[in-house]
Design an enzyme around this catalytic site. Structure first.
Site, PDB file in Angstrom:
ATOM      1  CG  ASP A  22     -59.797 -27.791 -58.894  1.00 15.02           C
ATOM      2  OD1 ASP A  22     -59.113 -28.729 -58.457  1.00 15.02           O
ATOM      3  OD2 ASP A  22     -60.051 -26.764 -58.243  1.00 15.02           O
ATOM      4  NE  ARG A  40     -56.616 -29.896 -53.911  1.00 15.54           N
ATOM      5  CZ  ARG A  40     -56.125 -30.340 -52.762  1.00 15.54           C
ATOM      6  NH1 ARG A  40     -55.010 -31.028 -52.737  1.00 15.54           N
ATOM      7  NH2 ARG A  40     -56.733 -30.087 -51.626  1.00 15.54           N
ATOM      8  NE  ARG A  50     -59.209 -35.129 -50.546  1.00 14.06           N
ATOM      9  CZ  ARG A  50     -58.970 -33.848 -50.303  1.00 14.06           C
ATOM     10  NH1 ARG A  50     -59.044 -32.963 -51.265  1.00 14.06           N
ATOM     11  NH2 ARG A  50     -58.653 -33.456 -49.095  1.00 14.06           N
ATOM     12  CE  LYS A  58     -62.293 -34.162 -47.933  1.00 14.31           C
ATOM     13  NZ  LYS A  58     -62.124 -34.860 -46.654  1.00 14.31           N
TER      14      LYS A  58
END
Ligand SMILES: *[C@@H]1O[C@H](CO)[C@@H](O)[C@H](O)[C@H]1NC(C)=O
Ligand SMILES: *[C@@H]1O[C@H](CO)[C@@H](O)[C@H](O)[C@H]1NC(C)=O
Ligand SMILES: *[C@@H]1O[C@H](CO)[C@@H](O)[C@H](O)[C@H]1NC(C)=O
Length: 378
Positions: A173, A195, A255, A258
Site C-alpha cells: 500500500d 494494493r 474503490r 471505497k
C-alpha cells in the site's frame, strides 16, 4: 540596475528558502497541522537514514531530493500465490497473504509469485514530521509510508510513491493511516501499487486532509486485466473526518474510493477521469458529501447497493442545505460521458458543524486539477 540585481537575488533567495519548507497550509479537517514546524531541515541520503528520520521521536522537516529505492533492501520472496483472474500477462496475480488465496480464492489456480519484501509494510512515520520533496526529485520507490499507533501532526508534500509489487494483490500500500490524527497529504503522486494507493484502516484516523494528489491507476496488471487499477483508495475508519480536495484520480476501475466505518468524507473539487468500473463504494455507516467535482469518463460513479449516506449536491435549491453547517451553499458536480450520481440524504450534513471545512469552487475549476495535482507541481 544595482537595485534590480539585488531585488532579483533576493527573490531567488526567497525561492530557495521556500523550497525547504512546507508550501501553503492545510484546508479542511486537518487545518492547523504543522508537521515538523520550524525544525532545521534534514536531507537523508540513504534509505536507512530516511527510515531513521521518519521513525525517531524528534520533530523533523525531512527533505527528499533524490529517489530512495527500497526495491531489494529487504530481499525477495518466491512463494505460492494464486491467479484469481487468470494468468494473462495483464492480469494481477495475488500473494497468499494471511491465507487470502486459500480462504477467498480457493478455486483460483495456484501460481508461483515473486515479490520484493520491502513493499509489504510501509516506513513508519512518527509524530511531528514534515516530509517534503524538492521539485520533482522526491521519490520513494518500492515502499510506502505508515502512520499508525497514535501518530499525529504529519505533513507529506510533493513526493512520489511508486512501484510496490504492482503485479501482485497484497504487493503493498502507498500510504497507510490507522489510529492517527491531523495528517495532511498534499501534492503527492501514487502510482503502480500492488494494493491500495491510500488506506485508512478501521481504527480512528481522525482529522485528515488529502489535497492536490495524483492518484494514478495506470498499470500493466489489474483484476480486469485491462490496465486500470482496481484497489484505489479505502477509507474504513471509525471517527474519520476526511477532506478530499483538488485531487486527480484516474485510470482506476474500483474503490475510488471505497468507504466504510463511520467516515465523514468531504469530496470537493476533485477530477475523476477514465474509470471503467466504479468510483464510490459507500458501505454502511459512511457519509459522503460530494460537491464541485468533475466526473469525466467514469462508467459508474456510485456502485449500487451501498448502504452508506450520500449527498451529491443535486441542484442549487437542494444545495442550500449545506450553508448552516459548511458555511457555504454546496456546488453542483459536473459530468461528462459518465454514469449518474444521485444522493439526496441531508441527515448527516450536521456532522460538519463546528469543524474546519474546505472552501468549494464551481466544478468548472475542477477540470484544471489534472494540470496541478501531484508531485513536481509546487
Ligand atoms: C509533537 O509536538 C507537540 C508540540 O510541540 C508536543 O506536545 C508533542 O509531545 C510532540 N509529540 C511527540 C510524539 O513527540
Ligand atoms: C433538487 O433536488 C431535490 C432532491 O434533493 C429535489 O427534490 C428537487 O425537486 C430538485 N429541484 C429541482 C429544481 O430540480
Ligand atoms: C452524523 O450523522 C448521522 C446521520 O444522521 C448520525 O447518525 C450521527 O450521529 C452523526 N454523528 C455526529 C457525530 O453528529
Amino acid at each position: 540596475m544595482k537595485t534590480v540585481l539585488i531585488a532579483s537575488l533576493f527573490t531567488a533567495f526567497l525561492r530557495t528558502a521556500a523550497a525547504v519548507g512546507v508550501t501553503g497550509a492545510a484546508e479542511g479537517f486537518a487545518k492547523g497541522v504543522t508537521g515538523g514546524g520550524s525544525a532545521t531541515p534534514v536531507y537523508p541520503s540513504t534509505t536507512a537514514e530516511l527510515i531513521s528520520y521518519l521513525g525517531d521521536s524528534s520533530a523533523r522537516v525531512i527533505v527528499l531530493q533524490k529517489t530512495f529505492d527500497f526495491s531489494t533492501t529487504e530481499g525477495t520472496t518466491t512463494a505460492t500465490g494464486c491467479a484469481p483472474w487468470g494468468t494473462g500477462s495483464a492480469c494481477q496475480l495475488a500473494i497468499n497473504q494471511n491465507g487470502w488465496c486459500d480462504n477467498y480464492q480457493a478455486t483460483a489456480k495456484k501460481v508461483t509469485v515473486k515479490y520484493n519484501n520491502a513493499a509489504s509494510l510501509g516506513i513508519q512515520v512518527k509524530s511531528n514530521k514534515s516530509i517534503i520533496g524538492v521539485g520533482a526529485k522526491g521519490i520513494i520507490k518500492g515502499k510506502g509510508l505508515r502512520i499508525v499507533s497514535g501518530a499525529s501532526n504529519i505533513i507529506i508534500q510533493n513526493i512520489h510513491i511508486t512501484d510496490l509489487n504492482p503485479s501482485l494483490v497484497w504487493g503493498g500500500d502507498g500510504i497507510t493511516i490507522n489510529n492517527a490524527d491531523l495528517v495532511w497529504i498534499d501534492h503527492v503522486t501514487t502510482s503502480l501499487m500492488g494494493r491500495q494507493h491510500i488506506v485508512l484502516g478501521t481504527s480512528a484516523s481522525n482529522r485528515i486532509t488529502i489535497s492536490n494528489c495524483d492518484i494514478d491507476g495506470t498499470t500493466s496488471w489489474s483484476p480486469n486485466c485491462d490496465t486500470y487499477h482496481y484497489w484505489g483508495v479505502y477509507f474504513a475508519g471509525s471517527s474519520d473526518l476526511v477532506t478530499f480536495k483538488n485531487n486527480y484520480i484516474h485510470h482506476t476501475s474500483g474503490r475510488s474510493p471505497k468507504l466504510a466505518g463511520n467516515t465523514l468524507l468531504h469530496a470537493v473539487n476533485n477530477y475523476w477521469y477514465e474509470n471503467n468500473g466504479h468510483a464510490f463504494e459507500i458501505d454502511a455507516g459512511a457519509m459522503v458529501l460530494a460537491e464541485g467535482n468533475v466526473f469525466q469518463n467514469v462508467a459508474t460513479i456510485v456502485e449500487a447497493g451501498g448502504a452508506g449516506k450520500l449527498f451529491s449536491s443535486p441542484n442549487t435549491s437542494a444545495n442550500t442545505a449545506c450553508k448552516a453547517y459548511l458555511g457555504h451553499n454546496c456546488e453542483v458536480n459536473g459530468f461528462g460521458t459518465s454514469g449518474t450520481m444521485s444522493g439526496t440524504d441531508t441527515s448527516f450534513i450536521k456532522n460538519f458543524s463546528g469543524k474546519n471545512i474546505a472552501s468549494a469552487s464551481t466544478y468548472t475549476v475542477a477540470k484544471t486539477v489534472k494540470d496541478t495535482a501531484g508531485f513536481g507541481n509546487i
